[in-house]
Scaffold this motif. Structure first.
Motif, PDB file in Angstrom:
ATOM      1  N   UNK A 173       0.856  -1.174  -0.036  1.00  0.00           N
ATOM      2  CA  UNK A 173      -0.176   0.080  -0.027  1.00  0.00           C
ATOM      3  C   UNK A 173       0.741   1.460  -0.059  1.00  0.00           C
ATOM      4  N   UNK A 174       1.607   1.255  -1.001  1.00  0.00           N
ATOM      5  CA  UNK A 174       2.708   2.596  -0.773  1.00  0.00           C
ATOM      6  C   UNK A 174       2.280   3.641  -1.910  1.00  0.00           C
ATOM      7  N   UNK A 175       1.195   3.034  -2.862  1.00  0.00           N
ATOM      8  CA  UNK A 175       0.848   3.989  -3.804  1.00  0.00           C
ATOM      9  C   UNK A 175      -0.174   3.161  -4.534  1.00  0.00           C
ATOM     10  N   UNK A 176      -1.218   3.797  -5.338  1.00  0.00           N
ATOM     11  CA  UNK A 176      -2.241   3.039  -6.432  1.00  0.00           C
ATOM     12  C   UNK A 176      -1.177   2.342  -7.336  1.00  0.00           C
ATOM     13  N   UNK A 177      -1.840   0.897  -7.624  1.00  0.00           N
ATOM     14  CA  UNK A 177      -1.227   0.327  -8.454  1.00  0.00           C
ATOM     15  C   UNK A 177      -1.725   0.482  -9.925  1.00  0.00           C
ATOM     16  N   UNK A 178      -2.849   1.393 -10.030  1.00  0.00           N
ATOM     17  CA  UNK A 178      -3.318   1.906 -11.215  1.00  0.00           C
ATOM     18  C   UNK A 178      -3.417   3.275 -10.978  1.00  0.00           C
ATOM     19  N   UNK A 179      -2.628   4.337 -11.869  1.00  0.00           N
ATOM     20  CA  UNK A 179      -2.698   5.769 -11.473  1.00  0.00           C
ATOM     21  C   UNK A 179      -2.246   6.399 -12.731  1.00  0.00           C
ATOM     22  N   UNK A 180      -2.692   6.077 -14.099  1.00  0.00           N
ATOM     23  CA  UNK A 180      -2.214   6.699 -15.109  1.00  0.00           C
ATOM     24  C   UNK A 180      -3.606   7.643 -15.679  1.00  0.00           C
ATOM     25  N   UNK A 181      -2.868   8.537 -16.652  1.00  0.00           N
ATOM     26  CA  UNK A 181      -4.089   9.180 -17.411  1.00  0.00           C
ATOM     27  C   UNK A 181      -4.925   8.171 -18.371  1.00  0.00           C
ATOM     28  N   UNK A 182      -4.259   7.253 -18.847  1.00  0.00           N
ATOM     29  CA  UNK A 182      -4.624   6.203 -19.717  1.00  0.00           C
ATOM     30  C   UNK A 182      -5.871   5.272 -19.019  1.00  0.00           C
ATOM     31  N   UNK A 205       4.274   6.644  -1.389  1.00  0.00           N
ATOM     32  CA  UNK A 205       4.830   7.237  -2.825  1.00  0.00           C
ATOM     33  C   UNK A 205       3.798   7.625  -3.542  1.00  0.00           C
ATOM     34  N   UNK A 206       2.755   8.051  -3.073  1.00  0.00           N
ATOM     35  CA  UNK A 206       1.731   8.516  -3.845  1.00  0.00           C
ATOM     36  C   UNK A 206       1.747  10.216  -3.833  1.00  0.00           C
ATOM     37  N   UNK A 207       1.097  10.822  -4.763  1.00  0.00           N
ATOM     38  CA  UNK A 207       1.184  12.174  -4.656  1.00  0.00           C
ATOM     39  C   UNK A 207      -0.287  12.526  -5.259  1.00  0.00           C
ATOM     40  N   UNK A 208      -1.072  13.098  -4.290  1.00  0.00           N
ATOM     41  CA  UNK A 208      -2.642  13.364  -4.447  1.00  0.00           C
ATOM     42  C   UNK A 208      -2.707  14.432  -5.717  1.00  0.00           C
ATOM     43  N   UNK A 209      -1.877  15.663  -5.735  1.00  0.00           N
ATOM     44  CA  UNK A 209      -1.976  16.601  -6.812  1.00  0.00           C
ATOM     45  C   UNK A 209      -1.665  16.129  -8.127  1.00  0.00           C
ATOM     46  N   UNK A 212      -4.696  13.756  -8.985  1.00  0.00           N
ATOM     47  CA  UNK A 212      -5.957  14.719  -9.290  1.00  0.00           C
ATOM     48  C   UNK A 212      -5.709  15.469 -10.715  1.00  0.00           C
ATOM     49  N   UNK A 213      -4.612  15.646 -11.016  1.00  0.00           N
ATOM     50  CA  UNK A 213      -4.386  16.403 -12.308  1.00  0.00           C
ATOM     51  C   UNK A 213      -4.529  15.528 -13.401  1.00  0.00           C
ATOM     52  N   UNK A 214      -4.084  14.162 -13.315  1.00  0.00           N
ATOM     53  CA  UNK A 214      -4.460  12.982 -14.317  1.00  0.00           C
ATOM     54  C   UNK A 214      -5.801  12.901 -14.650  1.00  0.00           C
ATOM     55  N   UNK A 229      -7.089  15.431   3.111  1.00  0.00           N
ATOM     56  CA  UNK A 229      -6.595  14.100   3.658  1.00  0.00           C
ATOM     57  C   UNK A 229      -7.369  13.818   5.192  1.00  0.00           C
ATOM     58  N   UNK A 230      -7.479  12.492   5.179  1.00  0.00           N
ATOM     59  CA  UNK A 230      -8.105  11.992   6.497  1.00  0.00           C
ATOM     60  C   UNK A 230      -6.929  11.936   7.487  1.00  0.00           C
ATOM     61  N   UNK A 231      -7.140  11.543   8.716  1.00  0.00           N
ATOM     62  CA  UNK A 231      -6.162  11.598   9.811  1.00  0.00           C
ATOM     63  C   UNK A 231      -5.264  10.432   9.549  1.00  0.00           C
ATOM     64  N   UNK A 232      -5.655   9.401   8.599  1.00  0.00           N
ATOM     65  CA  UNK A 232      -4.762   8.422   8.319  1.00  0.00           C
ATOM     66  C   UNK A 232      -3.956   8.449   7.189  1.00  0.00           C
ATOM     67  N   UNK A 233      -4.223   9.606   6.228  1.00  0.00           N
ATOM     68  CA  UNK A 233      -3.530  10.118   5.137  1.00  0.00           C
ATOM     69  C   UNK A 233      -4.245   9.761   3.731  1.00  0.00           C
ATOM     70  N   UNK A 234      -5.418   9.215   3.950  1.00  0.00           N
ATOM     71  CA  UNK A 234      -6.285   9.128   2.553  1.00  0.00           C
ATOM     72  C   UNK A 234      -6.689  10.232   2.099  1.00  0.00           C
TER      73      UNK A 234
END
Length: 281
Positions: A173-182, A205-209, A212-214, A229-234
């Protein structure tokens, strides 16, 4: 000479047989390890799902198995703010990533929606059915075992989904496994004209900005709302198939209506919700 060649062939066969036996044994051990990685842990009234690491993949209150326990998953239901509550039971929801089944159960059992969930790990599905009160498939519920990136490419889903909830993580759970514009473009293709997508962005390893831009490049800047973000960082992103700018008063009224219908802290969402004009900052 024939005897010598025959002896060489026998020795070779023994070595090949031993190699194949070891390879098969390693395969079985790998399968056993994968099966043992999916487990749960009870702490008082709360049951947690783990997939071979300390990261929590989902949770459930044992006394209230069809409620949503985790704060970020409650916010994954933020699409309700942009939906006609009177028509919810006419909509089709899909979850990419089953977790402990909280969103799937809530959409199907509490809201009465046609619900489809996609989960890669068969052991997660079995665990949810056995220990997390996930019902068996029926006329209004289907759990598909497979790769979400491939499933949403099937023609049968194009333009069919009203609500898409994306929560895709591996065991670390370091970052979403699918996080591309495609990928987000493929997600939009399966939504109806007024469909909505919610995405959980989490991990070191995730980046919300960037995420969101994608999503904004696919759905448009005016269609992307974001929770702090929630208190847990989501961080939860809401992407609307059709832009819908609501005033504070309208959001408050809709939040109260949601709370009157189901056990979700919708009034608290308003304080954490960032409108499209600010979501890219």
């Amino acid at each position: 000479m024939d005897i010598f060649l025959g002896l060489i062939a026998c020795i070779a066969a023994v070595f090949v047989g031993a190699y194949l036996a070891k390879k098969q044994a390693r395969a079985f051990r790998s399968q056993d390890q994968q099966s043992s990685q999916v487990n749960f842990f009870d702490y008082g009234d709360v049951r947690f799902l783990h997939c071979g690491s300390p990261a929590v993949q989902g949770s459930m209150r044992i006394s209230k198995p069809f409620d949503i326990h985790l704060e970020y998953q409650q916010r994954m239901m933020g699409w309700l703010l942009f939906t006609d509550l009177a028509k919810i039971n006419q909509l089709h929801a899909m979850q990419l990533g089953l977790g402990a089944g909280s969103l799937t159960k809530f959409c199907n059992q509490t809201l009465g929606m046609q619900t489809t969930a996609v989960e890669l790990n068969l052991q997660v599905i079995e665990m949810c059915r056995r220990w997390f009160f996930l019902p068996e498939d029926n006329h209004s519920l289907e759990v598909i075992q497979g790769d979400a990136a491939e499933i949403i490419l099937r023609k049968e889903w194009i333009g069919k989904i009203d609500v898409l909830q994306v929560d895709l993580y591996d065991q670390d759970a370091q970052c979403p496994v699918l996080d591309t514009e495609q990928f987000y473009g493929n997600c939009k293709q399966i939504l109806t004209a007024n469909g909505v997508m919610t995405v959980n962005v989490f991990g070191l390893q995730s980046n919300i900005h960037e995420s969101a831009n994608k999503i904004a490049k696919v759905f448009g800047n005016s269609s992307v709302w974001k929770f702090k973000p929630t208190t847990a960082g989501n961080s939860i992103i809401i992407a609307l198939g059709a832009p819908n700018i609501l005033s504070q008063d309208e959001l408050t009224a809709r939040a109260l209506a949601i709370e009157a219908r189901c056990s979700l802290p919708a009034s608290q969402w308003i304080k954490a919700l960032v409108p499209p004009a600010l979501s890219s900052t």
